[in-house]
Design a protein around this motif. Structure first.
Motif, PDB file in Angstrom:
ATOM      1  N   ILE A   1      34.391  23.323  44.082  1.00  0.00           N
ATOM      2  CA  ILE A   1      33.800  24.112  42.998  1.00  0.00           C
ATOM      3  C   ILE A   1      34.911  24.445  42.011  1.00  0.00           C
ATOM      4  CG2 ILE A   1      34.166  26.281  44.262  1.00  0.00           C
ATOM      5  CD1 ILE A   1      31.651  27.395  42.919  1.00  0.00           C
ATOM      6  N   GLY A   2      34.586  24.414  40.722  1.00  0.00           N
ATOM      7  CA  GLY A   2      35.566  24.765  39.697  1.00  0.00           C
ATOM      8  C   GLY A   2      36.021  26.213  39.850  1.00  0.00           C
ATOM      9  N   TYR A   3      37.254  26.481  39.423  1.00  0.00           N
ATOM     10  CA  TYR A   3      37.808  27.816  39.642  1.00  0.00           C
ATOM     11  C   TYR A   3      36.988  28.908  38.965  1.00  0.00           C
ATOM     12  CZ  TYR A   3      40.834  31.856  39.682  1.00  0.00           C
ATOM     13  OH  TYR A   3      41.314  33.118  39.862  1.00  0.00           O
ATOM     14  N   LEU A   4      36.645  28.721  37.687  1.00  0.00           N
ATOM     15  CA  LEU A   4      35.900  29.766  36.987  1.00  0.00           C
ATOM     16  C   LEU A   4      34.512  29.963  37.589  1.00  0.00           C
ATOM     17  CD1 LEU A   4      36.874  29.197  33.244  1.00  0.00           C
ATOM     18  CD2 LEU A   4      37.682  30.972  34.808  1.00  0.00           C
ATOM     19  N   ALA A   5      33.872  28.856  37.959  1.00  0.00           N
ATOM     20  CA  ALA A   5      32.555  28.971  38.592  1.00  0.00           C
ATOM     21  C   ALA A   5      32.674  29.718  39.911  1.00  0.00           C
ATOM     22  CB  ALA A   5      31.958  27.585  38.813  1.00  0.00           C
TER      23      ALA A   5
ATOM     24  N   ARG B   1      33.313  33.482  39.324  1.00  0.00           N
ATOM     25  CA  ARG B   1      32.179  34.230  38.766  1.00  0.00           C
ATOM     26  C   ARG B   1      31.079  34.482  39.784  1.00  0.00           C
ATOM     27  NH1 ARG B   1      32.263  30.332  33.554  1.00  0.00           N
ATOM     28  NH2 ARG B   1      33.806  31.468  32.290  1.00  0.00           N
ATOM     29  N   LEU B   2      31.170  33.911  40.961  1.00  0.00           N
ATOM     30  CA  LEU B   2      30.152  34.152  41.981  1.00  0.00           C
ATOM     31  C   LEU B   2      30.098  35.624  42.353  1.00  0.00           C
ATOM     32  CD1 LEU B   2      30.865  31.175  44.439  1.00  0.00           C
ATOM     33  CD2 LEU B   2      28.929  31.387  42.863  1.00  0.00           C
ATOM     34  N   THR B   3      28.896  36.126  42.580  1.00  0.00           N
ATOM     35  CA  THR B   3      28.775  37.485  43.094  1.00  0.00           C
ATOM     36  C   THR B   3      29.106  37.486  44.589  1.00  0.00           C
ATOM     37  OG1 THR B   3      26.449  37.233  43.700  1.00  0.00           O
ATOM     38  CG2 THR B   3      26.932  37.935  41.432  1.00  0.00           C
ATOM     39  N   ASP B   4      29.303  38.661  45.149  1.00  0.00           N
ATOM     40  CA  ASP B   4      29.579  38.748  46.586  1.00  0.00           C
ATOM     41  C   ASP B   4      28.449  38.124  47.393  1.00  0.00           C
ATOM     42  OD1 ASP B   4      31.957  40.105  46.066  1.00  0.00           O
ATOM     43  OD2 ASP B   4      30.994  42.089  46.184  1.00  0.00           O
ATOM     44  N   GLY B   5      27.198  38.411  46.977  1.00  0.00           N
ATOM     45  CA  GLY B   5      26.054  37.851  47.686  1.00  0.00           C
ATOM     46  C   GLY B   5      26.003  36.338  47.577  1.00  0.00           C
ATOM     47  N   GLU B   6      26.273  35.797  46.392  1.00  0.00           N
ATOM     48  CA  GLU B   6      26.268  34.345  46.204  1.00  0.00           C
ATOM     49  C   GLU B   6      27.372  33.685  47.023  1.00  0.00           C
ATOM     50  OE1 GLU B   6      24.570  34.091  41.607  1.00  0.00           O
ATOM     51  OE2 GLU B   6      26.733  34.265  42.009  1.00  0.00           O
ATOM     52  N   ARG B   7      28.495  34.335  47.080  1.00  0.00           N
ATOM     53  CA  ARG B   7      29.631  33.801  47.834  1.00  0.00           C
ATOM     54  C   ARG B   7      29.291  33.707  49.324  1.00  0.00           C
ATOM     55  NH1 ARG B   7      34.130  33.528  45.418  1.00  0.00           N
ATOM     56  NH2 ARG B   7      33.552  35.175  43.953  1.00  0.00           N
ATOM     57  N   LEU B   8      28.736  34.763  49.871  1.00  0.00           N
ATOM     58  CA  LEU B   8      28.363  34.776  51.287  1.00  0.00           C
ATOM     59  C   LEU B   8      27.212  33.818  51.565  1.00  0.00           C
ATOM     60  CD1 LEU B   8      28.592  38.590  52.099  1.00  0.00           C
ATOM     61  CD2 LEU B   8      30.036  36.774  53.052  1.00  0.00           C
TER      62      LEU B   8
ATOM     63  N   GLU C   1      38.742  26.249  54.716  1.00  0.00           N
ATOM     64  CA  GLU C   1      39.744  26.686  53.739  1.00  0.00           C
ATOM     65  C   GLU C   1      39.092  27.509  52.625  1.00  0.00           C
ATOM     66  OE1 GLU C   1      42.943  26.336  54.117  1.00  0.00           O
ATOM     67  OE2 GLU C   1      42.700  25.164  55.957  1.00  0.00           O
ATOM     68  N   ARG C   2      37.939  27.066  52.150  1.00  0.00           N
ATOM     69  CA  ARG C   2      37.270  27.828  51.097  1.00  0.00           C
ATOM     70  C   ARG C   2      36.804  29.181  51.607  1.00  0.00           C
ATOM     71  NH1 ARG C   2      31.979  26.318  47.312  1.00  0.00           N
ATOM     72  NH2 ARG C   2      31.380  28.496  47.004  1.00  0.00           N
ATOM     73  N   THR C   3      36.303  29.229  52.823  1.00  0.00           N
ATOM     74  CA  THR C   3      35.822  30.490  53.379  1.00  0.00           C
ATOM     75  C   THR C   3      36.935  31.521  53.455  1.00  0.00           C
ATOM     76  OG1 THR C   3      34.133  29.345  54.674  1.00  0.00           O
ATOM     77  CG2 THR C   3      34.693  31.580  55.374  1.00  0.00           C
ATOM     78  N   LEU C   4      38.135  31.084  53.797  1.00  0.00           N
ATOM     79  CA  LEU C   4      39.268  32.013  53.819  1.00  0.00           C
ATOM     80  C   LEU C   4      39.522  32.589  52.430  1.00  0.00           C
ATOM     81  CD1 LEU C   4      41.784  30.231  56.223  1.00  0.00           C
ATOM     82  CD2 LEU C   4      40.602  32.400  56.610  1.00  0.00           C
ATOM     83  N   ARG C   5      39.436  31.750  51.411  1.00  0.00           N
ATOM     84  CA  ARG C   5      39.609  32.239  50.036  1.00  0.00           C
ATOM     85  C   ARG C   5      38.476  33.188  49.656  1.00  0.00           C
ATOM     86  NH1 ARG C   5      40.907  26.691  49.363  1.00  0.00           N
ATOM     87  NH2 ARG C   5      38.871  26.230  48.433  1.00  0.00           N
ATOM     88  N   ASP C   6      37.247  32.840  50.051  1.00  0.00           N
ATOM     89  CA  ASP C   6      36.097  33.690  49.751  1.00  0.00           C
ATOM     90  C   ASP C   6      36.232  35.068  50.388  1.00  0.00           C
ATOM     91  OD1 ASP C   6      34.827  31.781  48.204  1.00  0.00           O
ATOM     92  OD2 ASP C   6      33.601  31.018  49.842  1.00  0.00           O
TER      93      ASP C   6
END
Length: 205
Positions: free
Chosen positions: A79-83, A86-93, A190-195
């Motif tokens: 996923i692009g960095y800005l996209a 910009r995710l909300t906490d709910g969208e991220r989870l 790896e992404r989950t750790l960043r999230d």
């Protein structure tokens, strides 16, 4: 392996065995989930390496990579960095919950493929590693669901990514599919750790 199993068992008890009516505070839940993902990270790269070795040539060649090959229905961690930012906490989870829920289905298909191929059997072999990974992911999915619930967010719809026809693939297609599944699993960890790092900034302990 036994030490890791013991640590994971204790952690899963923490995550799944809390008393009814006594919800875990969100910052604590985030921290526990991150601890679990760190443990999964330790094994994710070795799982991919074991898979490539077990599949033989050309998969076992040093430096084997097919970065652009994907599977329809298997979520990509890219996923692009800005996209991403910009995710909300709910969208991220929700993205993580959906990805790992679908990974569970694909990992079962990979296990079935290995049985059909007659590869990776025996104690400590690839099938055992994959089965253990599925067990770990079941705990992670449950904990991500608890986080969504704690934030009053709905569980995302998953759909039906796989049809029974997927089992009828050729031997090479089975091997290639398993490689992509294991590769994307490692990338999602790896992404989950960043999230979770970003999420913890929203809910400091």
């Amino acid at each position: 392996m036994q030490d890791l199993r013991g640590i994971l068992s204790l952690l899963l008890i923490q995550l799944l065995g809390h008393p009814q009516g006594a919800p875990i505070p969100v910052p604590t839940l985030i921290g526990q989930t991150r601890d679990l993902v760190l443990l999964l990270q330790e094994k994710a790269s070795s799982l991919l390496s074991s898979y490539l070795t077990a599949m033989g040539l050309p998969f076992s060649e040093p430096g084997f990579r097919l970065p652009e090959v994907t599977l329809v229905g298997l979520p990509s961690s890219s996923i692009g960095y800005l996209a991403w930012r910009r995710l909300t906490d709910g969208e991220r989870l929700a993205g993580n919950y959906r990805a790992y829920s679908l990974q569970l289905e694909y990992l079962q298909l990979v296990l079935d493929d290995l049985q059909a191929l007659g590869l990776g059997r025996g104690p400590g072999q690839l099938t055992e590693q994959l089965a253990f990974t599925r067990t770990q992911l079941q705990g992670l999915v449950a904990n991500l669901g608890s986080l969504l619930e704690a934030l009053a967010q709905p569980l995302p719809a998953l759909g039906e990514p796989l049809d029974s026809e997927a089992y009828g693939s050729s031997d090479f297609e089975r091997k290639l599919r398993g490689y992509i599944v294991c590769r994307e699993y490692a990338r999602w960890i790896e992404r989950t750790l960043r999230d979770l790092t970003l999420l913890s900034n929203s809910f400091p302990a």
